[in-house]
Enzyme design. Sequence first.
Site, mmCIF file in Angstrom:
data_model
loop_
_atom_site.group_PDB
_atom_site.id
_atom_site.type_symbol
_atom_site.label_atom_id
_atom_site.label_comp_id
_atom_site.label_asym_id
_atom_site.label_seq_id
_atom_site.Cartn_x
_atom_site.Cartn_y
_atom_site.Cartn_z
ATOM 1 N N LEU A 96 0.829 -1.202 0.000
ATOM 2 C CA LEU A 96 0.000 0.000 0.000
ATOM 3 C C LEU A 96 0.860 1.247 0.000
ATOM 4 C CD1 LEU A 96 -2.594 1.742 0.545
ATOM 5 C CD2 LEU A 96 -2.193 1.301 2.980
ATOM 6 N N SER A 97 0.523 2.218 -0.829
ATOM 7 C CA SER A 97 1.124 3.546 -0.816
ATOM 8 C C SER A 97 2.645 3.450 -1.008
ATOM 9 C CB SER A 97 0.749 4.263 0.485
ATOM 10 O OG SER A 97 1.059 5.625 0.426
ATOM 11 N N ALA A 98 3.458 3.868 -0.018
ATOM 12 C CA ALA A 98 4.905 3.690 -0.154
ATOM 13 C C ALA A 98 5.258 2.219 -0.283
ATOM 14 C CB ALA A 98 5.627 4.301 1.039
#
Length: 312
Positions: free
Chosen positions: A100-102
């Site tokens: 997720l995300s980074a």
Amino acid sequence: LYLPKQLQPGAPLVVVLHGCTQNAAVYDHGSGWSQLADRHGFALLFPEQQRANNMNLCFNWYQPEDARRGGGEAESIRAMIGRMVDLHGIDPRRVYVTGLSAGGAMASVMLAAYPEVFSAGAIIAGLPFGAAENLGEALGAMSAPGQASDAALGKAVRAASSHRGPWPRVSVWHGEADRLVVPENGQAIVRQWRDLHELPVRPNRVETVDGYPHRVWTDPSGHVLVEDYVVTGMAHGTPLSPGTGEGQLGQAGAHMLDVGLSSTDRIAAFFGIAPEPAARAEPSRSDAEQPAPANDVQDVIENALRAAGLMR
């Protein structure tokens, strides 16, 4: 790491990469990966960032020394995978990565730097490989990604290793109302992997899954190579549907958004390590319950990043 009691020799392995401000346990609690592993008998590896490396616990996907083959965080994660294969009899042909995300952006790094290691990957609210080479560029790419061509996006991955195929299959997930990592990044990931698989612009199939748009690109035999979900109305986070399927899976919270669509279930099915979940009946929620284009969780995240000087 997490090993279900019924783990058999030759089991699959899923590498799960958390987002900023999270740790491995928090992401597992929200996403429900260990619950699904118990049901279907696969192993899990949760690399965890240390605050000494990044004050907000983000994987350093934008730092060249951490986002390349043979060095930094990418090599550290690769070493963990090798250890899991050796110690627990993992099938090296069935290793997968998601984040997720980074963590999603770091999943892009792993798929590019070590494409021979992974059969498939799933990137949630992430960015394409090669989107940035420092923090300033990373913040810019998150809010206003460049207009790199499909060929340039594919070239970045080809330059990351000597591998020339076959390439991992990729599932892309992004909230249509994500202000933190704008949806254009999800589309850039699709274009990057479409170029690598030499797929046309037009998908082979467009459908609605649990009320959300789903596009699919396949090989001539119908095997899915690239897919994407654009989760309308969803802000920045992992899409979940707690309480559906075979008992509750995951828990809504910061970055973990109940939108009536279980990314964990469907990613596992895409990897081929769990059955396809049954579609939920429509409509399942009132208009008042539909996810808003932005939510308090995203506002909290953005305020924290601004306070840390990591977002304007």
